[in-house]
Design an enzyme around this catalytic site. Structure first.
Site, mmCIF file in Angstrom:
data_model
loop_
_atom_site.group_PDB
_atom_site.id
_atom_site.type_symbol
_atom_site.label_atom_id
_atom_site.label_comp_id
_atom_site.label_asym_id
_atom_site.label_seq_id
_atom_site.Cartn_x
_atom_site.Cartn_y
_atom_site.Cartn_z
ATOM 1 N N GLU A 34 -1.317 -96.284 35.016
ATOM 2 C CA GLU A 34 -0.490 -95.908 36.621
ATOM 3 C C GLU A 34 -1.186 -95.153 37.017
ATOM 4 O OE1 GLU A 34 2.950 -93.760 34.171
ATOM 5 O OE2 GLU A 34 3.568 -92.965 36.088
ATOM 6 N N ARG A 260 -4.016 -99.717 19.842
ATOM 7 C CA ARG A 260 -4.679 -98.507 20.983
ATOM 8 C C ARG A 260 -6.216 -98.472 20.254
ATOM 9 N NH1 ARG A 260 -1.152 -96.102 24.460
ATOM 10 N NH2 ARG A 260 -2.465 -94.934 25.713
ATOM 11 N N LYS A 270 -3.496 -89.032 29.235
ATOM 12 C CA LYS A 270 -3.805 -88.798 30.404
ATOM 13 C C LYS A 270 -3.329 -87.741 30.519
ATOM 14 C CE LYS A 270 -2.744 -92.576 32.329
ATOM 15 N NZ LYS A 270 -2.851 -93.800 33.568
HETATM 16 P P1 ATP Z 1 -2.140 -92.794 28.920
HETATM 17 O O1 ATP Z 1 -1.339 -92.620 27.496
HETATM 18 O O2 ATP Z 1 -3.707 -92.608 28.175
HETATM 19 O O3 ATP Z 1 -1.636 -91.577 29.282
HETATM 20 P P2 ATP Z 1 -1.068 -95.350 29.709
HETATM 21 O O4 ATP Z 1 -0.592 -96.183 28.706
HETATM 22 O O5 ATP Z 1 -0.020 -94.303 30.319
HETATM 23 O O6 ATP Z 1 -2.402 -94.148 29.094
HETATM 24 P P3 ATP Z 1 -1.667 -96.983 31.994
HETATM 25 O O7 ATP Z 1 -1.445 -96.281 33.102
HETATM 26 O O8 ATP Z 1 0.536 -97.108 31.688
HETATM 27 O O9 ATP Z 1 -1.916 -95.736 30.642
HETATM 28 O O10 ATP Z 1 -2.326 -97.963 31.199
HETATM 29 C C1 ATP Z 1 -2.568 -99.332 31.413
HETATM 30 C C2 ATP Z 1 -2.716 -99.789 30.840
HETATM 31 O O11 ATP Z 1 -3.996 -99.727 29.842
HETATM 32 C C3 ATP Z 1 -1.839 -100.338 29.998
HETATM 33 O O12 ATP Z 1 -1.744 -101.697 29.635
HETATM 34 C C4 ATP Z 1 -2.093 -100.099 28.280
HETATM 35 O O13 ATP Z 1 -2.049 -100.066 27.689
HETATM 36 C C5 ATP Z 1 -3.842 -99.292 28.436
HETATM 37 N N1 ATP Z 1 -3.914 -98.522 27.752
HETATM 38 C C6 ATP Z 1 -3.413 -97.252 27.664
HETATM 39 N N2 ATP Z 1 -4.856 -96.163 26.894
HETATM 40 C C7 ATP Z 1 -4.979 -97.327 25.901
HETATM 41 C C8 ATP Z 1 -5.973 -97.060 24.513
HETATM 42 N N3 ATP Z 1 -6.209 -95.686 24.034
HETATM 43 N N4 ATP Z 1 -6.229 -97.966 23.943
HETATM 44 C C9 ATP Z 1 -6.175 -99.394 25.585
HETATM 45 N N5 ATP Z 1 -5.180 -99.047 26.174
HETATM 46 C C10 ATP Z 1 -5.067 -98.042 26.614
HETATM 47 MG MG MG Z 2 1.727 -95.588 30.563
#
Ligand code: ATP
Ligand code: MG
Length: 556
Positions: A34, A260, A270
């Site tokens: 995102e 994760r 984020k």
């Molecule tokens: P955050 O919690 O940091 O905001 P998010 O999951 O909301 O992360 P996205 O932009 O939706 O961020 O993530 C894009 C991809 O990266 C998704 O498939 C998500 O599952 C993966 N991802 C995000 N954080 C991690 C992590 N700590 N370890 C592994 N994969 C991750």
């Molecule tokens: Mg997300």
């Protein structure tokens, strides 16, 4: 493209089976960020997994922006994400995709659900909806709007789309099961009214699809075979499958969850990283202390070292907290092998070699790498006055101290053996200058008179030294798991950045951010990509020479 040796994991085993059974002829994955912040090292895990699989199986991987929430998203983030994925060494298939490219199709599928009696417009307030949802122990209650006819729902949805309702006045919900043990199946909202400008679609829409509805359909539209996501979406898999089972689309990707990445002494969300940036607690998303890809890059991490880290941690379903030393050892291993050596003094103390003529200097030869002759040699000016590290001199010391002591000999790295004779001090006792003699016969060999040097110290000739700033970094947080604290900001480490003013040898005058160095006996450094110039050198410490947490070292 990044060509790393493939390492097996449970997801690759599933793919092997799917290819062997003929379920799929080829593999198609996607990385779906995102655009609401910069990518961090957790995203790198997902990038290396998705793009790595596409590479190893000669399939393809899409980059798709999951841009369903215009209020938090920005084009700047879209740009930085593309930069970071490319920097890591990966190429997405075709052009970047956007979930917003599919808003028309998504809208059509919502209408299909309405016509099938599988979606309804709900005028309940958020508060009422929360109450009717029930709890993990108690089933929910059906909304009074649940049995509105498809024709009426369609008219309302069209009116929502035409901007005839206010935000929060009405939403569209999937009609699934208010008693489901999975909360996400209790008639989830799939569309809501938002009068927001979208970075891709402008003001075209005032209704936006929710993430769970959008994600599975976007995957299916793109022909994704394996939709890899993190464990918090495990329950949502039911909804993912329900949506695809109930609309007319002939592709049904398999969602597979993995754990994760959590890294100790930092935060990985984020929202929290954004808070550090917004409150000015770091200098920006690319502050070298940040766990972002941009921060790591500026700190001196290479794409190969980040990929190597992602391979070493592996992919499982187990929740884990990875030690920072694991990340650090990846870059240390690489730099130990490849970084040229150089000399820098970060806390300078003046040293005068009294038997070296004041009007003389000479150019010594120094190897750029102790074990790799192919890296060549450089010239190192030597003169009567040099800078040494304040730490490397003591008036007296016990036998363990292998540096310069009054009356004792030490070797200057790549140069002569010197013996300290006396020192000048300030009124407060601080040493200001050390006076020595050198033995002209000790270049590359031990002195003949038996006064053998105990150790080796580094130095820079004062007449040729180039002033430089050194930024020394430590953990951003004082505690291993800051996210578990009441307020994570309270556990920031006040010592996470220490700035020193010192000198580097003249060969570093033109140092660029593209070349890392081992500053002998100090650590690995790289010129700062933003703040360093030939007029004012600024070096970031990437990592120390040894792991100060477990005491192991692979460089001297
Ligand atoms: P955050 O919690 O940091 O905001 P998010 O999951 O909301 O992360 P996205 O932009 O939706 O961020 O993530 C894009 C991809 O990266 C998704 O498939 C998500 O599952 C993966 N991802 C995000 N954080 C991690 C992590 N700590 N370890 C592994 N994969 C991750
Ligand atoms: Mg997300």
């Amino acid at each position: 493209m990044a060509a790393d040796a493939p390492r097996s994991n449970f997801i690759r085993q599933i793919i092997d089976k799917d290819l062997a059974s003929g379920k799929h002829a080829s593999v198609h994955t996607r990385f779906p960020p995102e655009p609401n912040g910069f990518l961090h090292i957790g995203h790198a895990k997902s990038i290396v997994l998705n793009f790595g699989i596409a590479e190893d199986y000669q399939g393809s991987c899409n980059l798709r922006f999951d841009d369903t929430n215009p209020l938090k998203e920005k084009v700047d983030y879209v740009t930085s994400i593309q930069e970071d994925v490319s920097w890591l060494g990966y190429q997405w298939q075709g052009t970047p995709r956007y979930a917003s490219n599919y808003f028309d199709q998504l809208h059509g599928y919502a209408i299909e659900l309405i016509n099938k009696g599988l979606a309804y417009a709900d005028f309940s307030s958020q508060e009422q909806m929360r109450e009717m949802r029930g709890t993990l122990k108690e089933p929910g209650v059906n909304s009074p709007y649940r049995d509105t006819s498809p024709a009426e729902n369609l008219a309302i949805f069209q009116a929502m789309t035409a901007g005839q309702y206010q935000e929060g006045e009405v939403c569209l919900r999937a009609k699934i099961d208010m008693a489901s043990p999975f909360m996400c199946m209790r008639d989830p909202v799939i569309y809501r009214v938002r009068f927001a400008h979208h970075h891709q679609t402008g003001d075209r829409w005032c209704v936006y699809p929710m993430y769970d509805f959008t994600h599975c359909i976007s995957d299916a539209i793109e022909g994704i075979t394996h939709s890899l996501c993190t464990l918090e979406f495990q329950d949502n898999r039911r909804l993912y499958d329900w949506v695809l089972d109930n609309i007319s689309i002939d592709c049904h990707p398999q969602q597979i969850e993995f754990s994760r990445l959590n890294l100790q002494y930092t935060v990985m969300s984020k929202r929290k990283l954004n808070q550090l940036v917004e409150e000015g607690l770091v200098s920006g998303w690319d502050d070298p202390r940040m766990p972002t890809i941009a921060g790591l890059r500026r700190r001196g991490y290479t794409p190969a070292s980040v990929r190597e880290f992602c391979h070493r941690i592996g992919v499982t379903k187990m929740d884990n907290q990875v030690e920072m030393s694991m990340l650090e050892s990846c870059i240390r291993d690489e730099l130990n092998q490849h970084a040229p050596r150089a000399m820098a003094v970060i806390e300078p103390l003046r040293l005068v070699i009294e038997n070296y003529p004041a009007d003389q200097h000479e150019l010594l030869q120094a190897p750029n790498h102790p074990n790799d002759d192919s890296m060549g040699q450089r010239q190192l000016p030597f003169a009567r006055e040099i800078w040494i590290e304040a730490d490397d001199f003591r008036e007296e010391a016990n036998k363990k101290y292998k540096r310069l002591v009054l009356g004792k000999a030490v070797r200057l790295r790549n140069a002569y053996v010197i013996t300290a004779e006396r020192a000048d001090k300030n009124a407060d006792g601080t040493i200001t200058t050390v006076y020595c003699r050198y033995d002209a016969d000790t270049l590359g060999k031990d002195p003949v008179d038996g006064n053998k040097p105990k150790g080796v110290i580094h130095w820079v000739a004062a007449s040729h030294a180039v002033a430089a700033e050194f930024r020394l970094y430590d953990r951003l947080f004082k505690v291993a798991n800051p996210a578990a604290e009441d307020d994570f900001v309270d556990s920031l480490n006040p010592q996470s950045l220490v700035v020193k003013q010192g000198f580097v040898e003249p060969s570093l005058q033109q140092a660029s951010a593209a070349q890392a160095y081992q500053f002998e006996r100090i650590g690995y450094f790289v010129a700062d990509s933003k703040d360093s110039s030939a007029a004012q050198l600024v070096f970031n410490q990437t990592v120390g020479l040894r792991d100060t947490w477990t005491g192991s070292s692979d460089a001297e």
